[in-house]
Design a protein around this motif. Structure first.
Motif, PDB file in Angstrom:
ATOM      1  N   SER A  92     -25.567  -6.726   6.348  1.00 26.20           N
ATOM      2  CA  SER A  92     -25.256  -8.139   6.580  1.00 26.20           C
ATOM      3  C   SER A  92     -24.751  -8.782   5.291  1.00 26.20           C
ATOM      4  CB  SER A  92     -26.501  -8.892   7.066  1.00 26.20           C
ATOM      5  OG  SER A  92     -26.969  -8.365   8.279  1.00 26.20           O
ATOM      6  N   ALA A  93     -24.032  -9.894   5.450  1.00 29.08           N
ATOM      7  CA  ALA A  93     -23.543 -10.647   4.286  1.00 29.08           C
ATOM      8  C   ALA A  93     -24.615 -11.635   3.851  1.00 29.08           C
ATOM      9  CB  ALA A  93     -22.248 -11.374   4.640  1.00 29.08           C
ATOM     10  N   ALA A 107     -33.205  -0.430  11.007  1.00 25.90           N
ATOM     11  CA  ALA A 107     -32.833   0.877  11.548  1.00 25.90           C
ATOM     12  C   ALA A 107     -31.774   0.754  12.631  1.00 25.90           C
ATOM     13  CB  ALA A 107     -34.072   1.584  12.100  1.00 25.90           C
ATOM     14  N   THR A 108     -31.682  -0.411  13.263  1.00 23.36           N
ATOM     15  CA  THR A 108     -30.681  -0.641  14.307  1.00 23.36           C
ATOM     16  C   THR A 108     -29.274  -0.772  13.742  1.00 23.36           C
ATOM     17  OG1 THR A 108     -31.243  -2.999  14.186  1.00 23.36           O
ATOM     18  CG2 THR A 108     -32.291  -1.705  15.940  1.00 23.36           C
ATOM     19  N   SER A 109     -29.150  -0.825  12.414  1.00 25.54           N
ATOM     20  CA  SER A 109     -27.841  -0.924  11.758  1.00 25.54           C
ATOM     21  C   SER A 109     -27.407   0.401  11.146  1.00 25.54           C
ATOM     22  CB  SER A 109     -27.880  -1.994  10.664  1.00 25.54           C
ATOM     23  OG  SER A 109     -28.181  -3.259  11.185  1.00 25.54           O
ATOM     24  N   VAL A 110     -28.094   1.486  11.509  1.00 27.82           N
ATOM     25  CA  VAL A 110     -27.885   2.786  10.863  1.00 27.82           C
ATOM     26  C   VAL A 110     -27.459   3.817  11.901  1.00 27.82           C
ATOM     27  CG1 VAL A 110     -29.034   4.634   9.554  1.00 27.82           C
ATOM     28  CG2 VAL A 110     -29.595   2.246   9.087  1.00 27.82           C
ATOM     29  N   ALA A 111     -26.592   4.732  11.496  1.00 23.38           N
ATOM     30  CA  ALA A 111     -26.185   5.852  12.348  1.00 23.38           C
ATOM     31  C   ALA A 111     -26.112   7.106  11.486  1.00 23.38           C
ATOM     32  CB  ALA A 111     -24.837   5.576  13.006  1.00 23.38           C
ATOM     33  N   LYS A 112     -26.389   8.252  12.093  1.00 26.88           N
ATOM     34  CA  LYS A 112     -26.365   9.513  11.349  1.00 26.88           C
ATOM     35  C   LYS A 112     -24.931   9.925  11.060  1.00 26.88           C
ATOM     36  CE  LYS A 112     -30.810  11.204  13.023  1.00 26.88           C
ATOM     37  NZ  LYS A 112     -31.537  12.260  13.780  1.00 26.88           N
ATOM     38  N   LEU A 113     -24.708  10.373   9.822  1.00 19.95           N
ATOM     39  CA  LEU A 113     -23.384  10.781   9.362  1.00 19.95           C
ATOM     40  C   LEU A 113     -23.194  12.273   9.634  1.00 19.95           C
ATOM     41  CD1 LEU A 113     -20.773  10.101   7.747  1.00 19.95           C
ATOM     42  CD2 LEU A 113     -22.038  10.703   5.673  1.00 19.95           C
ATOM     43  N   PRO A 114     -22.212  12.638  10.462  1.00 15.91           N
ATOM     44  CA  PRO A 114     -21.975  14.067  10.730  1.00 15.91           C
ATOM     45  C   PRO A 114     -21.664  14.840   9.452  1.00 15.91           C
ATOM     46  CG  PRO A 114     -20.782  12.691  12.300  1.00 15.91           C
ATOM     47  CD  PRO A 114     -21.309  11.771  11.234  1.00 15.91           C
ATOM     48  N   THR A 115     -22.071  16.092   9.431  1.00 19.41           N
ATOM     49  CA  THR A 115     -21.863  16.913   8.239  1.00 19.41           C
ATOM     50  C   THR A 115     -20.383  17.140   7.941  1.00 19.41           C
ATOM     51  OG1 THR A 115     -22.100  18.896   9.607  1.00 19.41           O
ATOM     52  CG2 THR A 115     -24.070  18.096   8.491  1.00 19.41           C
ATOM     53  N   ALA A 116     -19.527  16.960   8.955  1.00 21.42           N
ATOM     54  CA  ALA A 116     -18.084  17.149   8.752  1.00 21.42           C
ATOM     55  C   ALA A 116     -17.469  16.043   7.906  1.00 21.42           C
ATOM     56  CB  ALA A 116     -17.375  17.223  10.104  1.00 21.42           C
ATOM     57  N   LEU A 117     -18.191  14.959   7.674  1.00 23.65           N
ATOM     58  CA  LEU A 117     -17.655  13.807   6.957  1.00 23.65           C
ATOM     59  C   LEU A 117     -18.358  13.637   5.621  1.00 23.65           C
ATOM     60  CD1 LEU A 117     -17.578  11.264   9.933  1.00 23.65           C
ATOM     61  CD2 LEU A 117     -15.650  12.592   9.034  1.00 23.65           C
ATOM     62  N   THR A 251     -22.740  -5.750  14.560  1.00 25.05           N
ATOM     63  CA  THR A 251     -23.441  -4.487  14.360  1.00 25.05           C
ATOM     64  C   THR A 251     -23.800  -3.880  15.708  1.00 25.05           C
ATOM     65  OG1 THR A 251     -24.357  -5.282  12.280  1.00 25.05           O
ATOM     66  CG2 THR A 251     -25.473  -3.417  13.321  1.00 25.05           C
ATOM     67  N   ASP A 252     -23.534  -2.589  15.856  1.00 23.10           N
ATOM     68  CA  ASP A 252     -23.831  -1.898  17.106  1.00 23.10           C
ATOM     69  C   ASP A 252     -23.953  -0.409  16.804  1.00 23.10           C
ATOM     70  OD1 ASP A 252     -23.781  -0.582  19.559  1.00 23.10           O
ATOM     71  OD2 ASP A 252     -22.387  -1.984  20.475  1.00 23.10           O
ATOM     72  N   ALA A 253     -25.181   0.081  16.754  1.00 25.15           N
ATOM     73  CA  ALA A 253     -25.418   1.468  16.351  1.00 25.15           C
ATOM     74  C   ALA A 253     -24.793   2.459  17.326  1.00 25.15           C
ATOM     75  CB  ALA A 253     -26.915   1.729  16.213  1.00 25.15           C
ATOM     76  N   ALA A 254     -24.816   2.143  18.620  1.00 26.38           N
ATOM     77  CA  ALA A 254     -24.247   3.069  19.610  1.00 26.38           C
ATOM     78  C   ALA A 254     -22.737   3.206  19.419  1.00 26.38           C
ATOM     79  CB  ALA A 254     -24.570   2.593  21.031  1.00 26.38           C
ATOM     80  N   THR A 255     -22.067   2.075  19.176  1.00 24.48           N
ATOM     81  CA  THR A 255     -20.625   2.135  18.921  1.00 24.48           C
ATOM     82  C   THR A 255     -20.350   2.854  17.606  1.00 24.48           C
ATOM     83  OG1 THR A 255     -20.291   0.065  20.119  1.00 24.48           O
ATOM     84  CG2 THR A 255     -18.518   0.754  18.667  1.00 24.48           C
ATOM     85  N   LEU A 256     -21.191   2.635  16.607  1.00 24.38           N
ATOM     86  CA  LEU A 256     -21.021   3.317  15.325  1.00 24.38           C
ATOM     87  C   LEU A 256     -21.176   4.827  15.498  1.00 24.38           C
ATOM     88  CD1 LEU A 256     -20.424   2.972  12.375  1.00 24.38           C
ATOM     89  CD2 LEU A 256     -22.824   2.419  11.972  1.00 24.38           C
ATOM     90  N   ASP A 257     -22.111   5.254  16.336  1.00 24.39           N
ATOM     91  CA  ASP A 257     -22.244   6.686  16.643  1.00 24.39           C
ATOM     92  C   ASP A 257     -20.937   7.227  17.224  1.00 24.39           C
ATOM     93  OD1 ASP A 257     -24.878   7.242  15.831  1.00 24.39           O
ATOM     94  OD2 ASP A 257     -25.721   6.537  17.720  1.00 24.39           O
ATOM     95  N   ALA A 258     -20.338   6.471  18.127  1.00 27.63           N
ATOM     96  CA  ALA A 258     -19.087   6.911  18.756  1.00 27.63           C
ATOM     97  C   ALA A 258     -17.951   6.970  17.743  1.00 27.63           C
ATOM     98  CB  ALA A 258     -18.729   5.975  19.909  1.00 27.63           C
ATOM     99  N   VAL A 259     -17.901   5.998  16.831  1.00 26.32           N
ATOM    100  CA  VAL A 259     -16.884   5.992  15.774  1.00 26.32           C
ATOM    101  C   VAL A 259     -17.007   7.246  14.905  1.00 26.32           C
ATOM    102  CG1 VAL A 259     -16.240   4.843  13.604  1.00 26.32           C
ATOM    103  CG2 VAL A 259     -16.595   3.488  15.681  1.00 26.32           C
ATOM    104  N   LEU A 260     -18.227   7.563  14.494  1.00 29.33           N
ATOM    105  CA  LEU A 260     -18.455   8.722  13.629  1.00 29.33           C
ATOM    106  C   LEU A 260     -18.156  10.029  14.353  1.00 29.33           C
ATOM    107  CD1 LEU A 260     -21.751   7.450  11.990  1.00 29.33           C
ATOM    108  CD2 LEU A 260     -19.536   7.648  10.870  1.00 29.33           C
ATOM    109  N   ASP A 261     -18.490  10.077  15.632  1.00 31.27           N
ATOM    110  CA  ASP A 261     -18.184  11.278  16.414  1.00 31.27           C
ATOM    111  C   ASP A 261     -16.676  11.490  16.501  1.00 31.27           C
ATOM    112  OD1 ASP A 261     -18.908  13.457  18.429  1.00 31.27           O
ATOM    113  OD2 ASP A 261     -17.659  12.146  19.667  1.00 31.27           O
ATOM    114  N   ALA A 262     -15.934  10.398  16.751  1.00 28.63           N
ATOM    115  CA  ALA A 262     -14.470  10.509  16.823  1.00 28.63           C
ATOM    116  C   ALA A 262     -13.893  10.972  15.489  1.00 28.63           C
ATOM    117  CB  ALA A 262     -13.862   9.164  17.235  1.00 28.63           C
TER     118      ALA A 262
END
Length: 300
Positions: A92-93, A107-117, A251-262
């Motif tokens: 947040s700002a 924790a709702t602002s966090v997503a796991k970073l794939p090892t490929a990144l 902030t949206d952890a589910a959307t962030l998960d999708a962004v990282l997966d893509a």
């Protein structure tokens, strides 16, 4: 902990590297050892005090909205994460941002970073990836729909274009004439957005570049929809000819998960134009101010 501190509103000379207490996670929070953070145009606005009336920062303040690193500590009640997990976080700002050795977030602002990144790639994806998807989702675009995007070669524009391609829609990049070839390589189709439209031909558009917002509106048919992350020019839609959804990143952890997966699958690429050390935060902000063609990242 070490942090880039903004002592007062103003120029980059107001930054200094100093030590502040390392925060402790409370219930529902995680503490992240930050490896990389991104510098966004909004950080410059905050630094200069242009948002002080609406977002007063506790000075000295730590800026930075996007980060990647590893979880150092976990607060009570947090599930799904463990110490050592590679993650990205959306800050947040509030003056307690990502340009520091450690950062505390819900924790709702966090997503796991794939090892490929890498950590740098992760930090570059957070707000750009979220905002790009949120603009597309706001329009309810379906496979086959044509969508005009201004600011198409910026980070949010790129994220929107690649998401449109992912869902089978047809993006059209609206850019300056000198970047038409580059835009066609990305989107497949491009037009000169600096030229006013002769007649409106689009049902949907995404406005991500303020100087050409009026031109973009002119490309949209009566009753069409625009998702805008920039101010709507006064008088550009006085007759309410088009529907404009004014959006702010959320902030949206589910959307962030999708962004990282893509991104991990190669379906989303946000280029990094500059990497600086945390101590070089002033130079990093100057690179953003100069119009860096790609994300500017700090390595911690």
């Amino acid at each position: 902990m070490k942090a880039a501190l903004l002592k007062s509103y103003g120029g980059i000379e107001q930054f200094e590297i100093g030590d502040i207490p390392t925060p402790k996670p409370g219930a529902g929070e995680v503490l992240i050892k930050i490896e990389a953070s991104a510098v966004n145009p909004f950080d410059l606005i905050l630094r200069q005090g242009f948002m002080a009336q609406y977002i007063p920062l506790p000075l000295p303040a730590v800026l930075g909205g996007d980060a990647a690193g590893t979880i150092s500590e976990i607060g009570e009640g947090v599930t799904g994460f463990a110490v050592g997990d590679r993650v990205v976080a959306d800050f947040s700002a509030n003056g307690k941002g990502a340009h520091a050795e450690f950062g505390l977030v819900p924790a709702t602002s966090v997503a796991k970073l794939p090892t490929a990144l890498t950590f740098e790639q992760g930090a570059a994806l957070v707000k750009a990836g979220l905002t790009g998807r949120q603009t597309v989702d706001a329009l309810g675009v379906k496979a086959g729909d044509r969508v005009l995007i201004s600011g198409a070669l910026g980070s949010v524009g790129r994220a929107a274009i690649q998401y449109l391609q992912q869902i089978g829609a047809k993006p059209v990049a609206g850019v300056r004439p000198g970047r038409l070839n580059e835009a066609r390589e990305l989107a497949g189709e491009a037009l000169d957005i600096t030229v006013p439209a002769e007649s409106p031909t689009f049902d949907y558009a995404i406005s991500a570049a303020a100087p050409v917002a009026a031109n973009l509106i002119g490309h949209v048919k009566h009753g069409g929809q625009i998702a805008s992350i920039v101010p709507v020019p006064e008088g550009a839609n006085t007759d309410k000819r088009v529907i404009i959804h004014e959006l702010y990143h959320r902030t949206d952890a589910a959307t962030l998960d999708a962004v990282l997966d893509a991104a991990a699958r190669g379906l989303l690429v946000i280029p990094i134009s500059h990497s600086f050390q945390l101590e070089e935060i002033g130079a990093a902000q100057n690179a953003v101010a100069a119009g860096a063609q790609g994300k500017v990242v700090l390595k911690h």
